[in-house]
Design a protein around this motif. Structure first.
Motif, PDB file in Angstrom:
ATOM      1  N   ARG A  84      22.130 -22.763  -9.666  1.00  0.00           N
ATOM      2  CA  ARG A  84      22.933 -23.683 -10.006  1.00  0.00           C
ATOM      3  C   ARG A  84      23.077 -23.497 -11.424  1.00  0.00           C
ATOM      4  O   ARG A  84      24.203 -23.587 -12.150  1.00  0.00           O
ATOM      5  CB  ARG A  84      22.028 -24.992 -10.093  1.00  0.00           C
ATOM      6  N   ALA A  85      22.389 -22.898 -12.338  1.00  0.00           N
ATOM      7  CA  ALA A  85      22.552 -22.627 -13.891  1.00  0.00           C
ATOM      8  C   ALA A  85      23.817 -21.421 -13.680  1.00  0.00           C
ATOM      9  O   ALA A  85      24.637 -21.293 -14.506  1.00  0.00           O
ATOM     10  CB  ALA A  85      21.173 -21.961 -14.528  1.00  0.00           C
ATOM     11  N   ARG A  88      27.072 -22.476 -13.019  1.00  0.00           N
ATOM     12  CA  ARG A  88      27.465 -23.235 -14.286  1.00  0.00           C
ATOM     13  C   ARG A  88      28.020 -22.220 -15.292  1.00  0.00           C
ATOM     14  O   ARG A  88      28.391 -22.990 -16.435  1.00  0.00           O
ATOM     15  CB  ARG A  88      26.732 -24.528 -14.669  1.00  0.00           C
ATOM     16  N   LEU A  92      19.327 -20.828 -18.120  1.00  0.00           N
ATOM     17  CA  LEU A  92      18.576 -21.805 -17.254  1.00  0.00           C
ATOM     18  C   LEU A  92      17.654 -22.529 -18.141  1.00  0.00           C
ATOM     19  O   LEU A  92      17.035 -22.086 -19.138  1.00  0.00           O
ATOM     20  CB  LEU A  92      17.640 -20.538 -16.567  1.00  0.00           C
ATOM     21  N   HIS A 119      18.573 -27.821 -15.069  1.00  0.00           N
ATOM     22  CA  HIS A 119      19.064 -27.246 -13.836  1.00  0.00           C
ATOM     23  C   HIS A 119      18.095 -27.707 -12.523  1.00  0.00           C
ATOM     24  O   HIS A 119      18.660 -27.538 -11.420  1.00  0.00           O
ATOM     25  CB  HIS A 119      19.297 -25.920 -13.886  1.00  0.00           C
TER      26      HIS A 119
END
Length: 242
Positions: A84-85, A88, A92, A119
């Motif tokens: 997810r980090a 984007r 993190l 995150h």
């Protein structure tokens, strides 16, 4: 699973996880309209019932007049949080919980983590409250957006994160390092301990840095979820320079 509370139910509807909604008779029309808009054309059944029926099903009067039958909340994986980090394009920020067994504290930390930009959250399998309706209600819908993962062994996970160039900061009230004067640049794991007990000795020893929140009052500690919110905010504030 039965989920209760207005924000959790609305978010579950938007997430497509609801089978049926139960609404207490007498709930204000403005909320009923918002609920029906969230249901839309999904075919989810909305049933009205006496408030006492919701009291009995929820085992509490704190359901805010609405409940839903939903799919069980699912655990994510640590890799989901890391991905997810990366997706984007952000450094993190992962929140690790060491022995948070109170479901309200757990839910409140999930809510703060989602709102403030972390995150994901990770708990140790045998030292955590489960993902329950109480957690979901306290999180106010954040469980629909933020990955929450389990690990079998938190110290080993910390070792793996450090090998992956993640700096690990442990929350410790007695720490000499002021969180407001700490550089949180780079990839960060923030470890929050159990209220009263704090971090376990082995977990403390695995942390790169121990940080504390400066206080001015006579009471020498904060609620775990409040402390977590302040610490997450400080990490993000340091990154944005605001």
């Amino acid at each position: 699973m039965l989920l209760y509370g207005r924000n959790p139910v609305l978010e579950a509807l938007r997430d497509g996880r609801v089978g049926e909604v139960l609404v207490a008779r007498g709930v204000e029309e403005s909320f009923v309209a918002e609920l029906k808009a969230a249901v839309g054309e999904s075919g989810v059944r909305v049933r009205f019932a006496p408030r006492i029926e919701l009291d009995q099903l929820a085992g509490t009067t704190a359901h805010q007049g609405v409940m839903a039958e939903v799919e069980d909340l699912a655990w994510a994986t640590v890799d989901d949080i890391l991905d997810r980090a990366e997706a984007r394009g952000e450094e993190l920020l992962i929140v690790l919980l060491d022995g948070i067994t109170d479901p309200r504290n757990f839910g409140a930390i999930i809510r703060s983590a989602e709102v403030l930009g972390a995150h994901g959250v990770v708990v140790e399998e045998r030292r955590s409250a489960p993902l329950s309706p109480v957690v979901a209600k306290t999180a106010a819908g954040a469980t629909s957006y933020l990955p929450v993962a389990q690990t079998k062994n938190l110290p080993r996970l910390i070792d793996a994160l450090k090998e992956d160039r993640v700096w690990v900061y442990g929350a410790a009230g007695e720490s000499a390092q002021d969180v407001t004067r700490t550089d949180f640049s780079g990839r960060v794991a923030l470890v929050i301990g159990a209220e009263g007990e704090g971090l376990r000795r082995l977990v403390r020893e695995k942390c790169d840095v121990l940080v504390g929140i400066p206080t001015r009052g006579q009471v020498d500690s904060l609620n775990a979820s409040v402390a977590a919110g302040i610490l997450i905010h400080e990490v993000m504030r340091g990154r944005t320079g605001k």
